[in-house]
Motif scaffolding. Structure first.
Motif, PDB file in Angstrom:
ATOM      1  N   GLY B  52       1.149  -1.084  -0.105  1.00 55.75           N
ATOM      2  CA  GLY B  52       0.027   0.011  -0.046  1.00 55.75           C
ATOM      3  C   GLY B  52       0.594   1.319  -0.348  1.00 55.75           C
ATOM      4  N   ALA B  53       2.246   0.902  -0.313  1.00 54.76           N
ATOM      5  CA  ALA B  53       2.698   2.371  -0.270  1.00 54.76           C
ATOM      6  C   ALA B  53       3.754   2.550  -1.488  1.00 54.76           C
ATOM      7  N   ILE B  54       4.086   3.486  -1.790  1.00 53.25           N
ATOM      8  CA  ILE B  54       4.821   3.900  -2.406  1.00 53.25           C
ATOM      9  C   ILE B  54       5.950   5.291  -2.271  1.00 53.25           C
ATOM     10  N   ALA B  55       7.021   5.160  -2.656  1.00 51.17           N
ATOM     11  CA  ALA B  55       8.500   6.038  -2.153  1.00 51.17           C
ATOM     12  C   ALA B  55       8.851   5.940  -3.730  1.00 51.17           C
ATOM     13  N   LEU B  56       9.769   8.273  -3.370  1.00 52.52           N
ATOM     14  CA  LEU B  56       9.124   8.851  -4.257  1.00 52.52           C
ATOM     15  C   LEU B  56      10.644   8.142  -5.246  1.00 52.52           C
ATOM     16  N   ASP B  57      11.226   8.048  -5.532  1.00 53.45           N
ATOM     17  CA  ASP B  57      12.479   7.869  -6.759  1.00 53.45           C
ATOM     18  C   ASP B  57      13.326   8.978  -5.972  1.00 53.45           C
ATOM     19  N   VAL B  58      14.621   8.632  -5.719  1.00 55.85           N
ATOM     20  CA  VAL B  58      15.253  10.318  -5.376  1.00 55.85           C
ATOM     21  C   VAL B  58      16.896  10.016  -6.297  1.00 55.85           C
ATOM     22  N   SER B 119      14.773  14.121   0.013  1.00 52.87           N
ATOM     23  CA  SER B 119      15.258  13.088   0.222  1.00 52.87           C
ATOM     24  C   SER B 119      14.638  11.948   0.446  1.00 52.87           C
ATOM     25  N   SER B 120      13.071  12.488   0.234  1.00 57.42           N
ATOM     26  CA  SER B 120      12.882  10.615   1.085  1.00 57.42           C
ATOM     27  C   SER B 120      11.396  11.876   1.132  1.00 57.42           C
ATOM     28  N   LEU B 121       9.950  10.838   0.147  1.00 60.38           N
ATOM     29  CA  LEU B 121       8.777  10.851   0.094  1.00 60.38           C
ATOM     30  C   LEU B 121       7.980   9.336   0.377  1.00 60.38           C
ATOM     31  N   THR B 122       7.730   9.270   1.094  1.00 60.73           N
ATOM     32  CA  THR B 122       6.617   7.749   0.940  1.00 60.73           C
ATOM     33  C   THR B 122       5.473   8.112   1.144  1.00 60.73           C
ATOM     34  N   ILE B 123       4.626   7.801   0.382  1.00 56.13           N
ATOM     35  CA  ILE B 123       2.800   7.982   0.521  1.00 56.13           C
ATOM     36  C   ILE B 123       2.283   6.475   0.711  1.00 56.13           C
ATOM     37  N   THR B 124       1.478   5.948   1.894  1.00 57.86           N
ATOM     38  CA  THR B 124       0.843   4.991   2.621  1.00 57.86           C
ATOM     39  C   THR B 124      -0.386   4.926   2.431  1.00 57.86           C
ATOM     40  N   VAL B 125      -1.311   4.181   1.897  1.00 56.16           N
ATOM     41  CA  VAL B 125      -2.455   4.153   1.719  1.00 56.16           C
ATOM     42  C   VAL B 125      -2.867   3.091   2.698  1.00 56.16           C
TER      43      VAL B 125
END
Lengths: 66, 132
Positions: B52-58, B119-125
């Motif tokens: 349920g999570a996506i992480a920003l490609d950095v 530097s990071s970003l994660t979005i979780t449903v």
């Protein structure tokens, strides 16, 4: 234990006698937690502001958890 | 309510799809009055959803090495591109140096000589739990 009384007019029946239900604060919190919507989407992360000399001027922890 | 992991992944990937190939993370002063910085996302912006999570490609870095204006950042948002109206965000976050904002900044003043880097970003449903 703390009790919370919820009451609301029945849907579609304005002016009706409110339905009452007593629940604990813990149960209220659990129901709120379970009431998912897109507003509950969690966002975490980190932003850095780096000055012209390459030094980290600011760290911005991101934490949006409803 | 509990959401299946499959549906959570679908919802999270939908956020990535909404960002699209030319996503931006934009930083604004109060009330979106002035655009301070705009960092370009990679394509795709996020990796595939898992749990349920996506992480920003950095990689390469998501950053703006020459902010457009100097000022105090109060809002940051995820946008599909750099020209969308400020109100057309996909997700918007409040920024402050005190209290309990979405984004806590030790210093929210951005200078035009700074580099603003996500530097990071994660979005979780979240999955939630069934209520009986």
């Amino acid at each position: 234990m703390n009790q919370v009384t919820l009451q609301a007019e029945r849907a579609g029946d304005p002016g009706s006698k409110p339905d009452r239900q007593e629940i604990t604060l813990e149960e209220l919190a659990r129901r709120k937690q379970a009431g998912l919507s897109m507003a509950n989407v969690q966002i975490t992360g980190m932003v850095h502001i780096i000055d012209k000399d390459g030094n980290v001027k600011a760290e911005l922890p991101i934490e949006r958890i409803d | 309510m509990q959401i299946s992991t499959t549906l959570r992944n679908t919802m999270a990937d939908a956020i990535d799809a909404a960002v699209g190939a030319t996503g931006k993370i934009r930083f604004y002063t109060a009330a979106y009055a002035s655009l301070l910085a705009s960092a370009s996302c990679n394509n795709p912006a996020f990796g595939a959803a898992a749990a349920g999570a996506i992480a920003l490609d950095v990689s390469p870095p998501v950053q703006d090495t020459s902010p457009a204006a100097a000022g105090s950042c109060v809002l940051m948002g995820l946008y599909a591109n750099g020209t969308a109206a400020a109100s057309a965000f996909i997700a918007a976050l409040g920024v402050a140096t005190t209290g309990t904002p979405d984004v806590t900044m030790s210093n929210n003043v951005i200078a035009t000589t700074d580099t603003v880097q996500v530097s990071s970003l994660t979005i979780t449903v979240p999955a939630g739990t069934p209520t009986t």
